[in-house]
Enzyme design. Structure first.
Site, mmCIF file in Angstrom:
data_model
loop_
_atom_site.group_PDB
_atom_site.id
_atom_site.type_symbol
_atom_site.label_atom_id
_atom_site.label_comp_id
_atom_site.label_asym_id
_atom_site.label_seq_id
_atom_site.Cartn_x
_atom_site.Cartn_y
_atom_site.Cartn_z
ATOM 1 N N HIS A 271 40.052 48.896 43.939
ATOM 2 C CA HIS A 271 39.809 50.048 43.557
ATOM 3 C C HIS A 271 38.651 50.023 42.221
ATOM 4 C CE1 HIS A 271 41.243 53.617 41.312
ATOM 5 N NE2 HIS A 271 40.716 53.406 40.206
ATOM 6 N N CYS A 272 37.764 49.412 42.571
ATOM 7 C CA CYS A 272 36.385 49.676 41.279
ATOM 8 C C CYS A 272 35.570 49.191 42.144
ATOM 9 C CB CYS A 272 36.522 47.970 40.196
ATOM 10 S SG CYS A 272 38.591 47.864 39.211
ATOM 11 N N ILE A 273 34.726 48.880 42.996
ATOM 12 C CA ILE A 273 33.613 48.899 43.533
ATOM 13 C C ILE A 273 33.381 49.884 44.319
ATOM 14 C CG2 ILE A 273 31.881 47.225 45.179
ATOM 15 C CD1 ILE A 273 33.190 46.392 41.684
ATOM 16 N N ASP A 276 33.670 53.471 41.764
ATOM 17 C CA ASP A 276 33.040 53.520 40.295
ATOM 18 C C ASP A 276 31.980 53.771 40.316
ATOM 19 O OD1 ASP A 276 35.946 53.173 39.063
ATOM 20 O OD2 ASP A 276 34.957 50.908 38.625
#
Length: 435
Positions: A271-273, A276
């Site tokens: 979900h992040c890299i 974001d």
């Protein structure tokens, strides 16, 4: 109000509300409950609430035992009724912040959650946002909605941003041991936020504002995305030169200063890299700035599945086999090893691209027995059993996620052709292509 809330936090009579019981909210819920706080868990998914109240887990790397323990001790209640937000002294928001189809921030989960609790806010509460977002979100989206109630932020009610730092499946770090950054909307907001998190986290790092805290989280993930983009590009160069990029990285990592090893893969997941960095590129445009370096890394990482598909095609061609109608087995469809989390998994992108080119695609993942329903992808598939007969039936086996549960020696012995995107095989084997 501040002193009353600090007192309740100190003596553990404060009720902690966790909104969003996923990969971030559930570990945080357990951490507070383990310290003796009563926790009220909010989620729109009644099935999750039901499982938790029965002492069950729905996330593979979080065992059921600690959930059952806090439930039986009476420290946890779950609900889908957001009107109960008034019962909580602390409300921690842990909801998704995805991108929309234009790769722009989608704050709908954050804003709708905030609007759901606003009618039930009262004096003496702390609101903490943990969802990763662009600098300014807490000030620009949450603060005005909270202030619309007539409650004064920093006096009647308190607001902080404290970004999550969960790493699913990493046994070396826990919610308690990962240092936690916290920034407040006002100095008193920060004081209350620090008092809260210091009760359950070993080391809390105060920063001067919510914007600094928001940017800190983005920097952490942009740092990883850019460096992964660099090694992914070098992997393509090294492949053309007949050099093993992982051998190069391992050798470079022997330098005791000035170098941090990052390893290539078939693309970015989680979900992040993959998400974001684009929150910052979008926000930067408001200031007439263009984050070219970040966007270039994004382009490299996004293009990796296409490069891997090209490697599959070339390897099959060398063996006199076309990709069209070839039977391809994708090993591992979670975004990282040893978890059941498929968010933004490059494995799924690979499956779609291979299928679009006419391949017959199957998968094996011991953590995901049935391919779940996803917003953008759906395959009517179940995880294959690995046997000598089944492995021999595939024209190509693509290692996309290197789960420890796979018997790689067995796979190599029985597979006709293996495309290794994760560096599982370090020796040279006739039927293994390092990609």
């Amino acid at each position: 109000m501040k002193h009353q809330l600090l007192s309740r936090i100190e003596d553990k009579t404060a009720v902690i509300g966790i909104i969003g019981l996923g990969y971030v909210g559930l570990p945080l819920l357990l951490r507070f409950a383990e310290e003796g706080y009563r926790v009220l868990g909010f989620d729109i998914d009644m099935a999750k609430i039901g499982k938790l109240q029965q002492g069950q887990s729905y996330i593979k790397h979080i065992p059921a035992a600690p959930i059952a323990a806090v439930v039986s001790a009476g420290f946890f209640q779950g609900t889908t009724d957001f009107s109960r937000a008034s019962e909580a002294d602390v409300l921690i928001i842990c909801v998704p912040t995805p991108l929309n189809k234009y790769r722009e921030p989608d704050l709908s989960f954050v804003t709708s959650t905030t609007e759901s609790i606003v009618p039930y806010l009262r004096p003496g509460q702390l609101i903490s946002l943990e969802s990763t977002t662009y600098p300014g979100t807490t000030d620009e989206e949450l603060l005005p909605r909270i202030a619309s109630t007539g409650l004064e932020v920093g006096k009647d009610i308190f607001l902080v941003f404290s970004p999550e730092r969960e790493d699913p499946g990493n046994a070396n770090f826990t919610t308690r041991t990962i240092p936690k950054v916290c920034g407040g909307a006002t100095p008193d907001c920060l004081k209350v936020g620090l008092a809260l998190y210091r009760r359950v986290i070993d080391h809390v790092v105060p920063v001067s504002s919510t914007r600094v805290a928001e940017m800190t989280k983005l920097l952490e993930n942009i740092h990883r995305a850019v460096n992964i983009g660099l090694v992914n590009e070098l992997k393509i160069v090294c492949s053309a030169m007949g050099i093993d990029i992982r051998e190069v990285i391992d050798a470079a990592a022997t330098k005791p200063f000035g170098f941090t090893p990052y390893y290539p893969g078939p693309g970015l997941g989680g979900h992040c890299i993959p998400i974001d960095p684009f929150y910052l590129t979008w926000k930067a445009r408001e200031y007439n700035l263009h984050t070219r370096f970040i966007e270039l890394a994004g382009e490299v990482n996004t293009a990796m599945p296409d490069w891997v598909v090209g490697q599959v095609m070339d390897a099959l061609n060398e063996r006199g086999k076309a990709l069209k109608n070839a039977r391809i087995l994708v090993l591992g469809i979670a975004y990282k090893k040893n978890v059941d989390d498929m968010r933004e998994s490059p494995s799924v992108v690979l499956m779609e691209k291979l299928q679009n080119k006419g391949a017959e695609v199957h998968y094996c993942d011991p953590h995901i027995p049935v391919f779940p329903k996803m917003r953008e992808y759906h395959f009517n598939l179940k995880s294959c059993e690995l046997s000598a007969e089944s492995l021999a039936s595939f024209d190509c086996i693509l290692i996309a996620t290197n789960h420890d549960a796979f018997d790689y020696d067995f796979i190599r012995r029985e597979g006709k052709l293996i495309i290794d995107t994760r560096g599982v095989y370090r020796e040279v084997w006739e039927n293994v292509v390092k990609a």
